[in-house]
Scaffold this motif. Structure first.
Motif, short mmCIF file in Angstrom:
data_model
loop_
_atom_site.label_atom_id
_atom_site.label_comp_id
_atom_site.label_asym_id
_atom_site.label_seq_id
_atom_site.Cartn_x
_atom_site.Cartn_y
_atom_site.Cartn_z
N GLU A 218 111.27 76.24 -15.75
CA GLU A 218 110.97 74.93 -16.35
C GLU A 218 109.70 74.31 -15.78
OE1 GLU A 218 114.74 72.89 -15.86
OE2 GLU A 218 115.33 73.52 -17.87
N SER A 221 106.49 73.09 -19.32
CA SER A 221 106.24 71.78 -19.94
C SER A 221 105.23 70.98 -19.13
CB SER A 221 107.53 70.98 -20.05
OG SER A 221 108.47 71.69 -20.76
N LEU A 224 102.00 72.09 -20.22
CA LEU A 224 101.68 71.77 -21.62
C LEU A 224 101.27 70.31 -21.81
CD1 LEU A 224 104.58 73.70 -23.41
CD2 LEU A 224 102.19 74.35 -23.30
N VAL A 225 101.71 69.41 -20.91
CA VAL A 225 101.33 68.01 -21.09
C VAL A 225 99.99 67.67 -20.43
CG1 VAL A 225 103.65 67.08 -21.39
CG2 VAL A 225 102.71 67.24 -19.09
N THR A 226 99.36 68.67 -19.82
CA THR A 226 98.03 68.41 -19.24
C THR A 226 96.98 68.48 -20.35
OG1 THR A 226 97.58 70.72 -18.83
CG2 THR A 226 98.73 69.53 -17.08
N GLN A 227 95.74 68.32 -19.96
CA GLN A 227 94.65 68.38 -20.94
C GLN A 227 94.30 69.81 -21.35
OE1 GLN A 227 92.67 65.97 -22.53
NE2 GLN A 227 94.33 64.62 -21.94
N ARG A 230 96.77 74.92 -25.62
CA ARG A 230 97.63 76.11 -25.51
C ARG A 230 96.77 77.38 -25.51
NH1 ARG A 230 103.35 74.13 -28.06
NH2 ARG A 230 103.14 72.07 -27.19
N GLU A 392 106.46 75.87 -31.28
CA GLU A 392 107.37 75.19 -30.36
C GLU A 392 108.76 75.83 -30.31
OE1 GLU A 392 108.81 71.47 -33.04
OE2 GLU A 392 106.76 71.43 -32.32
N PHE A 396 109.97 76.50 -26.64
CA PHE A 396 111.13 75.75 -26.14
C PHE A 396 112.45 76.47 -26.41
CE2 PHE A 396 107.86 72.47 -26.66
CZ PHE A 396 107.85 71.98 -25.36
N LYS B 12 112.74 64.95 -37.27
CA LYS B 12 112.56 66.30 -36.74
C LYS B 12 113.74 67.17 -37.13
CE LYS B 12 110.69 69.52 -34.17
NZ LYS B 12 109.40 70.11 -34.52
N ARG B 53 109.52 64.26 -26.39
CA ARG B 53 108.66 65.45 -26.45
C ARG B 53 107.62 65.31 -27.57
NH1 ARG B 53 112.70 70.64 -25.68
NH2 ARG B 53 112.60 70.74 -23.42
N SER B 56 105.03 62.83 -26.44
CA SER B 56 104.13 63.35 -25.39
C SER B 56 103.38 64.61 -25.84
CB SER B 56 104.94 63.65 -24.13
OG SER B 56 105.95 64.57 -24.44
N THR B 57 103.36 64.89 -27.12
CA THR B 57 102.58 65.98 -27.77
C THR B 57 103.14 67.38 -27.53
OG1 THR B 57 100.96 66.50 -26.02
CG2 THR B 57 100.45 64.63 -27.44
N LEU B 58 104.30 67.49 -26.91
CA LEU B 58 104.86 68.82 -26.68
C LEU B 58 105.39 69.45 -27.97
CD1 LEU B 58 106.81 68.39 -23.32
CD2 LEU B 58 104.82 69.82 -23.71
N MET B 59 105.83 68.57 -28.88
CA MET B 59 106.37 69.06 -30.16
C MET B 59 105.71 68.34 -31.33
SD MET B 59 110.46 69.37 -29.69
CE MET B 59 111.20 70.76 -28.88
N GLN B 60 105.80 68.96 -32.48
CA GLN B 60 105.27 68.35 -33.71
C GLN B 60 106.43 67.75 -34.51
OE1 GLN B 60 102.04 68.62 -35.27
NE2 GLN B 60 101.24 69.28 -33.28
N LYS B 81 96.62 62.41 -25.07
CA LYS B 81 97.22 62.81 -23.80
C LYS B 81 96.62 62.04 -22.63
CE LYS B 81 98.38 67.69 -24.56
NZ LYS B 81 98.03 69.04 -24.10
N PHE B 86 103.84 61.92 -18.42
CA PHE B 86 105.15 62.31 -18.93
C PHE B 86 105.96 63.00 -17.85
CE2 PHE B 86 107.68 65.36 -21.75
CZ PHE B 86 108.62 64.38 -22.09
N GLU B 90 113.28 68.32 -16.92
CA GLU B 90 113.02 69.74 -17.18
C GLU B 90 111.61 70.14 -16.78
OE1 GLU B 90 113.67 69.60 -21.28
OE2 GLU B 90 115.84 69.68 -21.13
#
Lengths: 398, 251
Positions: A218, A221, A224-227, A230, A392, A396, B12, B53, B56-60, B81, B86, B90
């Motif tokens: 884990e 994530s 992924l939330v950084t600048q 992907r 995703e 995920f 979603k 999520r 915070s841009t992790l998901m669409q 971002k 965030f 997890e």
């Protein structure tokens, strides 16, 4: 694509590998210490055993020795054989447990037949599961051939014929291979196998850890939330794998070459490894290592990104690993002669081209075909990895 | 009041191999106003983490929009971002790093300068009482200590909006206290905060406004007083069960 951020990610991944003792041991200590000791040790003792067998006095039981006193004297005079009495056990178990190494059975009419110009019959019994019995059977055949040649010469003399009468053509084999070519053949069989295996193992452990391992722990994530985008994350991880697996392969090759240098020089085999270390060869070899690492890393990143956890990642990669081992074994056995189409097959073409380079038979066209197909295939796999990383439901998946 | 996060008709749908299509969020509408703490309150599986999520841009999202500082995430996720910190339960840390190395890494990938990162680290370790541990590897830390480091990681770029997903989940009393105090302190500094929780006390004590989320639907949004007025209940717990119960009866 921000290359500075990718560089930061790359250094972070490398630091993680260096600080993981198990991975570091597998990557550095194994190829530089364990592998040379393992290969060098095994080969050294094998060669020493063979040498020992060649020098050992062989216990032979000869039934009917009184019918072939000339031959027996000839064997004794070689100094390699000790004629022993009949063993207490039967012949087969005596050969198996090494009480005797060979058993010769001479027919009672042997001498008379030789005098009469006929063939005297001898039966040679040996057991090829016993190392000494197996190796000395070959040696005694040579010796008996020498004895036979003496008899033939005497017979020809008696007929006032020259020995050349029965040898109208004298064939002399001349090996024109240079030491470098001989070494190249040896290395060409060995190195590609070890290159593919070491690149794959190097990339597999690390690659699964930095993809599905990040999902399992884990930590993904957080990244992924950084600048980082992907694509940048995939490129950073891919570069990490390419660099580390190439490094791993180079260390493995150094370890293997050192092992064989040690073996050949210490057992006095008369063989030596002469390696072409010209800039041209090193450039080609290095380039092919990187191309192979590029494809293998791409495959592992793809499988690792798809998998939910390390266990699943390993289960996806294992079948590919088995295929890779098969390719490596094929290349090492020398049983497969590469045809032109082989150079269009990614991974396979690199293995055979490496072999060609060591054997000094590399072809410029094959080199270019290999480079282009590898770049296209590696690029395609990397593109798929980026696409997968953007989904995703894959990232995920738990 | 200016809204820093605006969620409009957010839905979603997940595709599940066994269950088919699963509607995780249904037409969510809420906003985070500048300087407030907004709480998403709901049981496990209500859709809180999914909503956060997406923010915070992790998901669409499947449909609907999220605006962060007026930036629609559909087109400006990377820029958005920059406004977000965030933190979820997890989100574990790379435990082979020391606290300093870890914070430097996240600072660098967020494009912060060396001087800025150094200054922020000094401030954060003091705030979170991490000075003694700054050069120790994270793998030996307790859960509470790791949570503090995670918070430092989220706050490093000094984002105006901070999202905490279940911030005290799994923490002992002492560590929970540290985290809740910190969230208050961040609010006092002018940060806008979204927290998701199933903990009524936490929501009651910390949040200026609360959204009650159940089975992917937002059943009510407002201050506790507003929600109490609308439902005729006194406590948050009663409000929650009234809203969830009423909807269940209708269904």
């Amino acid at each position: 694509m921000n290359w500075n951020k990718i560089k930061v990610l790359l250094f972070k991944e490398i630091k993680g590998v260096v600080r993981d003792r198990k991975t570091f041991m597998m990557m550095v200590i194994f190829p530089l210490v364990f592998l040379p000791v393992l290969i060098g040790g095994i080969t050294y003792f094998q060669m020493k055993t063979m040498q020992g067998n060649m020098e050992e006095i062989v216990p032979v039981y000869i039934e009917g020795r009184e019918y072939a006193t000339g031959l027996v004297g000839y064997l004794k005079s070689s100094g390699d054989y000790k004629i022993v009495d009949q063993p207490e056990k039967d012949i087969a178990p005596a050969l198996q447990d090494g009480e005797i190494a060979l058993y010769l059975k001479i027919e009672p009419a042997f001498h008379q037949k030789i005098i009469a110009g006929n063939s005297g019959e001898i039966k040679l019994f040996y057991n090829n599961t016993n190392t000494l019995s197996d190796s000395s059977s070959k040696r005694i055949l040579q010796l008996i051939a020498g004895y036979t040649a003496q008899i033939v010469e005497q017979r020809l003399k008696g007929l006032q014929l020259s020995p050349y009468f029965i040898e109208p053509v004298k064939l002399e084999l001349v090996n024109t291979a240079t030491e470098q070519e001989k070494s190249g053949r040896f290395l060409g069989m060995m190195i590609p196998y070890f290159v593919i295996i070491s690149i794959f193992i190097g990339a597999m452990n690390i690659g699964i850890n930095i993809t599905s391992g990040e999902k399992e722990k884990e930590t993904l994530s957080t990244l992924l939330v950084t600048q980082l985008t992907r694509s940048e994350i995939v490129v950073g991880k891919l570069l990490t794998l390419i660099i580390l697996s190439t490094f791993s392969a180079i260390l493995n090759i150094v370890g293997i070459v050192l092992a064989y240098q040690f073996v050949f020089s210490s057992v006095g085999s008369g063989m030596e490894l002469v390696i072409d270390l010209s800039a041209n060869t090193l450039f080609k070899l290095g380039g092919l290592f990187v191309l192979l690492a590029f494809i293998v890393s791409g495959i592992i990143i793809l499988a690792g990104s798809f998998a939910r956890n390390i266990k699943e990642g390993n289960s996806y990669v294992m079948p590919i690993y088995m295929v890779v081992i098969l390719i490596g074994v094929l290349s090492m056995s020398g049983a497969f002669q590469p045809a032109g189409f082989i150079y269009y097959l990614p991974i396979v073409n690199i293995i055979f081209l490496l072999q060609d380079i060591f054997m000094l038979q590399a072809n410029l066209l094959h080199l270019w075909i290999t480079i282009i197909t590898s770049l296209v295939f590696g690029g395609l796999i990397s593109y798929l990895s980026v696409k997968l990383f953007q989904r995703e439901e894959i990232i995920f998946r738990t | 009041m200016e809204s820093l996060v605006k969620v409009e008709n957010l839905s979603k749908v997940f595709k599940d191999q066994g269950k088919g299509e699963v509607q995780a969020l249904v037409n969510l509408n809420f906003e985070l106003r500048a300087g407030e703490i907004f709480g998403l309150l709901g049981p496990n599986g209500a859709g809180k983490t999914t909503a956060l999520r997406i923010i915070s841009t992790l998901m669409q999202p499947t449909s609907g929009d999220v605006f962060i500082a007026q930036l629609n995430l559909r087109d400006n996720a990377r820029r958005a971002k920059e406004y977000l910190g965030f933190l979820t339960a997890e989100m574990n840390l790379y435990d082979y790093f020391t606290v300093r190395e870890l914070l430097f890494f996240f600072g660098q990938v967020n494009g912060l300068t060396h001087t800025y990162i150094t200054d922020r680290i000094s401030w954060l370790v003091e705030l979170l009482d991490l000075e003694k541990y700054i050069d120790r590897r994270v793998d030996n830390f307790s859960t509470g200590m790791k949570q503090k480091v995670s918070i430092a990681r989220a706050l490093l770029p000094d984002p105006p909006i901070i999202i905490f997903d279940e911030p005290i989940n799994g923490l002992d009393l002492m560590a929970s206290r540290v985290v809740t105090n910190l969230i208050r302190e961040l609010k006092n500094e002018g940060k806008s905060i979204i927290i998701s929780t199933h903990n009524m006390n936490l929501a009651e004590n910390l949040c200026d406004r609360i959204g009650i989320l159940f089975e992917g639907e937002l059943r009510g949004v407002g201050t506790i007083e507003e929600l109490a007025r609308n439902t005729g209940q006194n406590t948050l717990e009663d409000i929650f069960f009234k809203m969830v119960g009423e909807f269940s009866e209708l269904e």
